[in-house]
Design an enzyme around this catalytic site. Structure first.
Site, PDB file in Angstrom:
ATOM      1  N   ASP A  42      -4.288  19.180   2.027  1.00 33.73           N
ATOM      2  CA  ASP A  42      -5.539  18.464   2.284  1.00 33.73           C
ATOM      3  C   ASP A  42      -5.338  16.979   2.040  1.00 33.73           C
ATOM      4  OD1 ASP A  42      -8.781  18.764   2.371  1.00 33.73           O
ATOM      5  OD2 ASP A  42      -8.185  17.216   0.932  1.00 33.73           O
ATOM      6  N   TYR A  47      -7.047   8.041   2.077  1.00 32.87           N
ATOM      7  CA  TYR A  47      -6.049   8.197   1.016  1.00 32.87           C
ATOM      8  C   TYR A  47      -4.825   7.315   1.268  1.00 32.87           C
ATOM      9  CZ  TYR A  47      -8.582  12.569  -0.126  1.00 32.87           C
ATOM     10  OH  TYR A  47      -9.527  13.514  -0.449  1.00 32.87           O
ATOM     11  N   LYS A  72      -9.438  13.821   7.131  1.00 33.64           N
ATOM     12  CA  LYS A  72     -10.852  13.473   7.154  1.00 33.64           C
ATOM     13  C   LYS A  72     -11.075  12.106   7.778  1.00 33.64           C
ATOM     14  CE  LYS A  72     -11.021  15.706   2.614  1.00 33.64           C
ATOM     15  NZ  LYS A  72      -9.596  15.444   2.251  1.00 33.64           N
ATOM     16  N   HIS A 105     -15.934  12.716   6.232  1.00 35.59           N
ATOM     17  CA  HIS A 105     -15.663  12.601   4.799  1.00 35.59           C
ATOM     18  C   HIS A 105     -16.926  12.501   3.951  1.00 35.59           C
ATOM     19  CE1 HIS A 105     -12.141  11.221   2.040  1.00 35.59           C
ATOM     20  NE2 HIS A 105     -13.005  11.932   1.377  1.00 35.59           N
TER      21      HIS A 105
END
Length: 273
Positions: A42, A47, A72, A105
């Site tokens: 994931d 990120y 996401k 998200h």
């Protein structure tokens, strides 16, 4: 252990998350996770480590069909064209022609673009770029509005969920809609002494496992999809080794009793980042 989603696809119930994993370390860490046995990874655009995830996947030699990859869409990319562009960029960074699950998200109700964005997600699914589509951090009111305005019910909702913030009413709502629950921050992100609480410590001692293993097992027995994050290969292996024991009903109930509404992350109703 797999869970069947409302679109008929299956998802490994236990995965590996890379939130706050250093982009420079991601390839090594995800490679370790894949070697340990994880097949569900994931990540997210925000990120900053999709490239590292993709490199680890490519280097692993594991057949694509054996992997389940989630990413996401970040909040600033909500909207029609920007969402299409964001998916193209994520796939390029991951080195993949599709992801298994694509999530909005955050709802960002102040932007009021998540319905428009969801319609893009429906098209991405139709085109085979995302096998399943879902949301993250959506509350009941966000989902009621989304479902009423679309033809596809989200396959999952990824939410903050740990024993101190068990999200019982939202989980019940999701189950009623056929939406699978995924937990982020499943171990409380170290923001309170979860492992020192007696129901967790006692359950761990009774089964000869770590407190983290006991909490992961609590999630699994509640039917929650969970992906603990760690940079340590040893802890990865421990967190993956949770299928050889089962918490008793009394132990589950005692851990359930730790719910204090203890949110450690942002509130989706008011988050504006």
């Amino acid at each position: 252990m797999d869970i069947t989603l409302n679109d008929g696809k299956t998802i490994p119930q236990l995965g590996f998350g890379v939130f706050q994993v250093d982009p420079d370390e991601t390839e090594r860490i995800v490679s370790d996770a894949l070697e340990v046995g994880y097949r569900h990874i994931d990540t997210a655009a925000i990120y900053g480590n999709e490239v590292g995830v993709g490199r680890a996947i490519a280097a692993s030699g594991i057949p694509r069909e054996e992997l389940f990859i989630t990413t996401k869409l970040w909040n600033s990319d909500q909207g029609t064209q920007s969402a299409f562009d964001a998916m193209d960029l994520s796939l390029a960074k991951l080195g993949l022609d599709h992801v298994d699950l694509y999530l909005i998200h955050w709802p960002r109700p102040d932007l009021d673009r998540y319905i428009e964005t969801w319609h893009v997600f429906e098209q991405l699914q139709e085109r085979g770029l995302a096998t399943s589509i879902g949301v993250s951090n959506f509350h009941e009111n966000h989902l009621d509005r989304l479902i009423a305005a679309s033809s596809v019910v989200p396959a999952v909702d990824q939410i903050e969920l740990h024993p101190g913030f068990a999200q019982g009413p939202l989980r019940e709502y999701l189950a009623g809609k056929g939406i699978a629950t995924e937990a982020w921050g499943p171990l409380g992100q170290g923001k309170y002494d979860l492992f020192g609480m007696s129901p967790v410590a006692d359950a761990a001692a009774a089964h000869g496992v770590t407190p983290a293993q006991a909490v992961i097992r609590w999630h699994l027995q509640h039917g929650i999809i969970v992906f603990p994050k760690t940079n340590s290969r040893e802890r990865m292996a421990e967190n993956f080794d949770v299928f050889g024991f089962e918490l008793t009903d009394a132990e589950m109930a005692a851990i359930d009793g730790l719910d204090q509404g203890l949110r450690v992350g942002s509130n989706p109703d008011t988050a504006t980042f």
